[in-house]
Scaffold this motif. Structure first.
Motif, PDB file in Angstrom:
ATOM      1  N   PRO A 123       1.028  -1.016   0.052  1.00  0.00           N
ATOM      2  CA  PRO A 123      -0.236   0.039  -0.090  1.00  0.00           C
ATOM      3  C   PRO A 123       0.867   1.296  -0.108  1.00  0.00           C
ATOM      4  N   ILE A 124       0.579   1.988  -1.044  1.00  0.00           N
ATOM      5  CA  ILE A 124       1.296   3.424  -1.047  1.00  0.00           C
ATOM      6  C   ILE A 124       0.139   4.634  -0.987  1.00  0.00           C
ATOM      7  N   GLY A 125       0.070   5.390  -0.002  1.00  0.00           N
ATOM      8  CA  GLY A 125      -0.864   6.387   0.087  1.00  0.00           C
ATOM      9  C   GLY A 125      -0.299   7.767  -0.506  1.00  0.00           C
ATOM     10  N   GLN A 126      -1.609   8.318  -1.191  1.00  0.00           N
ATOM     11  CA  GLN A 126      -1.125   9.138  -1.820  1.00  0.00           C
ATOM     12  C   GLN A 126      -2.292  10.509  -1.625  1.00  0.00           C
ATOM     13  N   ILE A 127      -1.738  11.757  -1.355  1.00  0.00           N
ATOM     14  CA  ILE A 127      -2.999  12.849  -1.057  1.00  0.00           C
ATOM     15  C   ILE A 127      -2.423  13.865  -1.845  1.00  0.00           C
ATOM     16  N   ILE A 128      -3.414  14.362  -2.499  1.00  0.00           N
ATOM     17  CA  ILE A 128      -3.277  15.626  -3.326  1.00  0.00           C
ATOM     18  C   ILE A 128      -3.995  17.016  -2.744  1.00  0.00           C
ATOM     19  N   LEU A 129      -3.273  18.173  -2.420  1.00  0.00           N
ATOM     20  CA  LEU A 129      -3.861  19.355  -1.866  1.00  0.00           C
ATOM     21  C   LEU A 129      -4.212  19.890  -3.135  1.00  0.00           C
ATOM     22  N   ASP A 130      -5.557  19.822  -3.760  1.00  0.00           N
ATOM     23  CA  ASP A 130      -5.963  20.426  -4.861  1.00  0.00           C
ATOM     24  C   ASP A 130      -6.412  21.774  -4.988  1.00  0.00           C
ATOM     25  N   ILE A 131      -5.459  22.402  -5.123  1.00  0.00           N
ATOM     26  CA  ILE A 131      -5.948  23.910  -5.179  1.00  0.00           C
ATOM     27  C   ILE A 131      -7.020  24.324  -6.084  1.00  0.00           C
ATOM     28  N   ASN A 132      -6.800  23.963  -7.363  1.00  0.00           N
ATOM     29  CA  ASN A 132      -7.826  24.423  -8.379  1.00  0.00           C
ATOM     30  C   ASN A 132      -9.011  23.304  -8.605  1.00  0.00           C
ATOM     31  N   VAL A 153     -10.716   8.559  -2.049  1.00  0.00           N
ATOM     32  CA  VAL A 153     -11.524   9.478  -1.283  1.00  0.00           C
ATOM     33  C   VAL A 153     -11.349  10.928  -1.457  1.00  0.00           C
ATOM     34  N   ARG A 154     -12.366  11.631  -1.768  1.00  0.00           N
ATOM     35  CA  ARG A 154     -12.418  13.116  -1.871  1.00  0.00           C
ATOM     36  C   ARG A 154     -12.918  13.763  -0.818  1.00  0.00           C
ATOM     37  N   TYR A 155     -12.364  14.922  -0.375  1.00  0.00           N
ATOM     38  CA  TYR A 155     -12.762  15.789   0.708  1.00  0.00           C
ATOM     39  C   TYR A 155     -13.039  17.171  -0.140  1.00  0.00           C
ATOM     40  N   ARG A 156     -14.093  17.924   0.445  1.00  0.00           N
ATOM     41  CA  ARG A 156     -14.168  19.525   0.166  1.00  0.00           C
ATOM     42  C   ARG A 156     -14.873  19.923   1.034  1.00  0.00           C
ATOM     43  N   ILE A 157     -15.206  21.459   1.087  1.00  0.00           N
ATOM     44  CA  ILE A 157     -16.005  21.963   1.809  1.00  0.00           C
ATOM     45  C   ILE A 157     -17.290  22.130   1.621  1.00  0.00           C
ATOM     46  N   GLY A 158     -18.266  21.583   2.395  1.00  0.00           N
ATOM     47  CA  GLY A 158     -19.627  21.301   2.024  1.00  0.00           C
ATOM     48  C   GLY A 158     -20.097  20.416   1.328  1.00  0.00           C
ATOM     49  N   ALA A 159     -21.292  20.050   1.547  1.00  0.00           N
ATOM     50  CA  ALA A 159     -21.826  18.650   1.250  1.00  0.00           C
ATOM     51  C   ALA A 159     -21.894  18.685  -0.365  1.00  0.00           C
ATOM     52  N   LYS A 160     -21.369  17.522  -1.037  1.00  0.00           N
ATOM     53  CA  LYS A 160     -21.537  17.310  -2.307  1.00  0.00           C
ATOM     54  C   LYS A 160     -21.459  15.783  -2.638  1.00  0.00           C
ATOM     55  N   SER A 161     -22.282  15.345  -3.711  1.00  0.00           N
ATOM     56  CA  SER A 161     -22.163  13.791  -3.754  1.00  0.00           C
ATOM     57  C   SER A 161     -20.792  13.456  -4.034  1.00  0.00           C
ATOM     58  N   GLY A 162     -20.461  12.260  -3.356  1.00  0.00           N
ATOM     59  CA  GLY A 162     -19.176  11.668  -3.757  1.00  0.00           C
ATOM     60  C   GLY A 162     -18.037  12.333  -3.078  1.00  0.00           C
ATOM     61  N   PHE A 163     -18.291  13.366  -2.243  1.00  0.00           N
ATOM     62  CA  PHE A 163     -17.130  13.781  -1.370  1.00  0.00           C
ATOM     63  C   PHE A 163     -17.627  13.676  -0.010  1.00  0.00           C
ATOM     64  N   SER A 207      -6.129  12.382  11.585  1.00  0.00           N
ATOM     65  CA  SER A 207      -6.323  11.205  11.926  1.00  0.00           C
ATOM     66  C   SER A 207      -6.999  10.179  10.694  1.00  0.00           C
ATOM     67  N   GLU A 208      -8.311  10.812  10.470  1.00  0.00           N
ATOM     68  CA  GLU A 208      -9.076  10.060   9.689  1.00  0.00           C
ATOM     69  C   GLU A 208      -8.328   9.960   8.114  1.00  0.00           C
ATOM     70  N   ILE A 209      -7.490  10.928   7.752  1.00  0.00           N
ATOM     71  CA  ILE A 209      -6.982  11.136   6.463  1.00  0.00           C
ATOM     72  C   ILE A 209      -5.615  10.181   6.487  1.00  0.00           C
ATOM     73  N   TYR A 210      -5.095  10.321   7.684  1.00  0.00           N
ATOM     74  CA  TYR A 210      -3.793   9.398   7.962  1.00  0.00           C
ATOM     75  C   TYR A 210      -4.155   7.944   7.842  1.00  0.00           C
ATOM     76  N   ASP A 211      -5.232   7.588   8.528  1.00  0.00           N
ATOM     77  CA  ASP A 211      -5.530   6.103   8.330  1.00  0.00           C
ATOM     78  C   ASP A 211      -5.882   5.615   6.955  1.00  0.00           C
ATOM     79  N   LEU A 212      -6.576   6.521   6.263  1.00  0.00           N
ATOM     80  CA  LEU A 212      -6.756   6.169   4.686  1.00  0.00           C
ATOM     81  C   LEU A 212      -5.581   6.293   3.783  1.00  0.00           C
ATOM     82  N   LEU A 213      -4.552   6.942   4.106  1.00  0.00           N
ATOM     83  CA  LEU A 213      -3.328   7.006   3.458  1.00  0.00           C
ATOM     84  C   LEU A 213      -2.327   5.828   3.948  1.00  0.00           C
ATOM     85  N   SER A 214      -2.640   5.458   5.048  1.00  0.00           N
ATOM     86  CA  SER A 214      -1.882   4.149   5.613  1.00  0.00           C
ATOM     87  C   SER A 214      -2.299   2.704   5.071  1.00  0.00           C
TER      88      SER A 214
END
Length: 712
Positions: A272-281, A305-315, A523-530
């Motif tokens: 397992p290799i975790g990757q996190i993209i801080l997606d500015i745009n 797994v996608r994160y964003r500010i606010g509720a949106k389907s798939g995030f 912690s939630e993101i770190y567990d996903l990356l792990s």
């Protein structure tokens, strides 16, 4: 006859011969006429150049003094091949004579052309075809007494009278050159891959094809094969990678290709290799026309797994539950309060400076004061309009002495019992406010807690002249408590005049709070990356300062968690962190002890790789640049930026083309395993192709992988 057979077998098996043999496509282009340790002048002829398909700027040439078919029998000093890079034209002693002849021809016969110029007079025409090429020595290929090809990044010696035959390598030889990894280095890389937890070392992945010039016309002729450029995945793991270039020249495409390659390598290495993209745009997390209506998140849907500010389907909601994640929530509020740059009142300054770091529970005094401060703060949040989860209760501890002190200020005079004991007074106050007893302390509905602390503030204000509410010999409430109570009441602690409080705070930070937000997003993101997931944090919405704060918090949390594992003797997970607009985070004036510089400097030790992209190499802290192993550089339009880059490796050779050539995806690549920079056309991120490769990789069924269902 036997000797001929030996020569044939030698040519077929000797790796040096394989680079030069005509069967591999090698073409004669000239001879060395001047050689030194770091540069070579080659004399060439137009006919040879034409037969070889041209000699592009920045292309590779091979110089050898031995006959390829006789390599086994050659003198030991000749069993080597110099690898050259074309860096320009060299002046020959005959050049001035040829220029004079050409000038005289056009001066004497301006309306006609001499037979020599019409190729009708071969001797003169042949004399005019000679020219010189200036080449840089990149290193030496040799076998070192074994059958394995070896490369040294210099020339061990040169000889004035031992002139070398210079050849342009064919496609097979060019592939060997640009993708060569020294056997010793490869063995170490494989060993390191196992050492960091990989079950097997991953194979190199294709990043693009060799491209020497912007024109590239000769290389694209019919029948010419494209030579792939491959990258070792291990070059990226626990390493630093810089992606430099102007906007719209392929930085994002390069990053997407890297993400895809690392994801596929995780399956190949069964690790397992975790990757996190801080997606500015927002271009990695959302489908867009640039990628044919798809995205990284779509291709790797069941592992992303996608994160964003606010509720949106798939995030998932990257917003914070301010009631639970105290430090981050308070940071957002503090940033919002100070964003407009206006002068703050003393109470607001004290509020902004509040520290909600949780103390050790064994320090009962500090821990008790922290719990009281937290209770007042949560009451303030509730009173300011921040929503809570259903049935949420605010907890706090108050001893009998303080409760009994409130007794005469809460219970009406007619209902007071002059003979009531301290416990009875305390119980009466508890019943008055409808506080719910717990094992230690009390809990209350937010509205009840607000009412309780407002009364405490009212009483404290009345009694300040006599020392305030006492707990033994000490004042029960501290300076931060007073500031929080002033914010709760909306009136200054000292002057009791109105202050900007609840509504102002809510307006500055409410968009970052959600009762359904994570209690501990890091912690939630770190567990996903792990567990080898791809995490994309969409930061395309929100105030820039807040976005930077959120990104910094996430990076700091990942770094802290991995360093804690490392120092405790555990194996930290393999994580790759991708950062856009890096000049805002690790600029040249950045404090090297802050989060981003520490991640860039020390993260490799803890298994963290960092890929940072920017248009401005000169804006990156020099300490970070000096410790960066991998570079991907497209077009730069500024001499200052190119001068900065030219300080590293051999990028100075490409300075003119970096400024001149604006082709999308035309990059100059230097990786940890490579001995020199290779000009490359980065392959276009193709969701359909990558998706098919991903499905094939999953079919091997890695033990660590389990599909997610994020509703992408």
């Amino acid at each position: 006859m036997i000797q001929d057979l030996v020569s044939t077998l030698s040519a077929g098996t000797n790796p040096l011969s394989a680079l030069l043999d005509e069967q591999s496509g090698a073409s004669l282009v000239g001879y060395t006429i001047h050689t030194s340790y770091d540069a070579v002048t080659v004399m060439t002829n137009d006919k040879w150049r034409e037969d070889a398909g041209g000699i592009p700027m920045n292309s590779y040439l091979l110089a050898c003094s031995a006959d390829p078919s006789e390599m086994v029998k050659a003198n030991p000093i000749d069993k080597r091949i110099l690898l050259l890079r074309v860096v320009g034209r060299a002046e020959l002693a005959t050049d001035r004579d040829m220029v004079r002849a050409v000038m005289e021809h056009f001066q004497d016969k301006p309306d006609t052309r001499d037979p020599a110029f019409r190729m009708e007079e071969p001797i003169s025409f042949s004399m005019l075809q000679w020219s010189g090429i200036e080449c840089k020595v990149l290193g030496t290929f040799f076998t070192n007494g074994s059958s394995a090809l070896t490369f040294g990044a210099d020339a061990e010696d040169f000889f004035a009278a031992r002139h070398m035959v210079v050849r342009k390598p064919g496609s097979a030889a060019l592939s060997t050159i640009v993708n060569f990894v020294d056997p010793i280095r490869k063995a170490k890389a494989d060993k390191d891959a196992i050492a960091i937890g990989m079950k097997r070392a991953p194979s190199p992945f294709e990043i693009g094809t060799v491209r020497f010039t912007s024109s590239n016309q000769l290389a694209l002729r019919p029948g010419q094969s494209q030579v792939p450029v491959k990258i070792f995945p291990g070059d990226f793991l626990a390493r630093r990678t810089a992606v430099f270039g102007m906007t719209r020249t392929g930085k994002s495409n390069t990053t997407k290709t890297m993400v895809s390659a690392v994801a596929l390598s995780a399956f190949e290495s069964d690790t397992p290799i975790g990757q996190i993209i801080l997606d500015i745009n927002g271009e990695y997390s959302n489908a867009n026309n640039q990628d044919g209506g798809s995205s990284i998140a779509d291709v790797f849907a069941d592992n992303t797994v996608r994160y964003r500010i606010g509720a949106k389907s798939g995030f998932r909601d990257v917003r914070v539950n301010f009631f639970e994640n105290l430090e981050v929530g308070h940071q957002f509020i503090a940033e919002g309060v100070t964003a407009d740059g206006s002068n703050l009142s003393e109470d607001l300054k004290s509020f902004v400076a509040c520290d909600f770091t949780r103390p050790d529970q064994s320090d009962y005094g500090s821990y008790g004061r922290w719990k009281r401060k937290v209770a007042i703060y949560r009451s303030f949040l509730a009173n300011s309009g921040f929503k809570t989860k259903p049935n949420y209760k605010i907890e706090f501890e108050i001893n009998e002495a303080v409760l009994s002190f409130l007794y005469p200020h809460v219970i009406a005079e007619a209902d007071r019992d002059a003979k009531a004991t301290l416990p009875q007074k305390a119980r009466a106050v508890v019943e008055f406010f409808e506080l719910e007893p717990m094992n230690k302390g009390f809990k209350a509905e937010p509205s009840v807690a607000v009412r309780f602390w407002l009364k405490v503030r009212e009483v404290e204000k009345l009694l300040e002249s006599t020392g305030g509410i006492k707990k033994g010999k000490d004042t029960w409430l501290g300076p931060e408590d007073h500031a929080l109570l002033a914010m709760l009441a909306g009136r200054s602690h000292k002057s009791d005049t109105p202050i900007r409080a609840g509504n102002y705070v809510r307006a500055s930070a409410s968009e970052f709070h959600s009762p359904d937000g994570s209690n501990d997003i890091v912690s939630e993101i770190y567990d996903l990356l792990s567990s080898g997931r791809i995490v994309i944090v969409d930061l395309s919405v929100g105030v820039p300062k807040i976005r930077e704060t959120m990104a910094e918090r996430i990076a700091k949390g990942i770094f802290t968690a991995s360093s804690a594992k490392f120092t405790s003797g555990q194996s930290a997970p393999r994580i790759v962190l991708y950062v856009e607009e890096a000049h805002n985070l690790i600029g040249k004036k950045a404090d090297l002890n802050t989060t981003w510089p520490r991640v860039a400097k020390e993260g490799a030790k803890y298994g963290m790789a960092m890929v940072y992209a920017t248009q401005e190499p000169s804006s990156i802290h020099p300490n970070i640049l000096s410790n960066t192993e991998n570079f991907f550089v497209t077009h730069l339009n500024n001499d200052d930026e190119i001068r900065t880059l030219s300080k590293y490796y051999d990028f100075g050779d490409f300075a003119p083309s970096l400024k001149r050539c604006q082709d999308v995806g035309f990059a100059r690549i230097k990786t940890l395993s490579a001995n020199f920079t290779t000009p490359t056309q980065i392959m276009l991120f193709d969701p359909a192709r990558v998706g098919e490769e991903y499905r094939r990789a999953k079919s091997s069924s890695s033990s660590w992988f389990s599909p997610l269902n994020e509703g992408v």
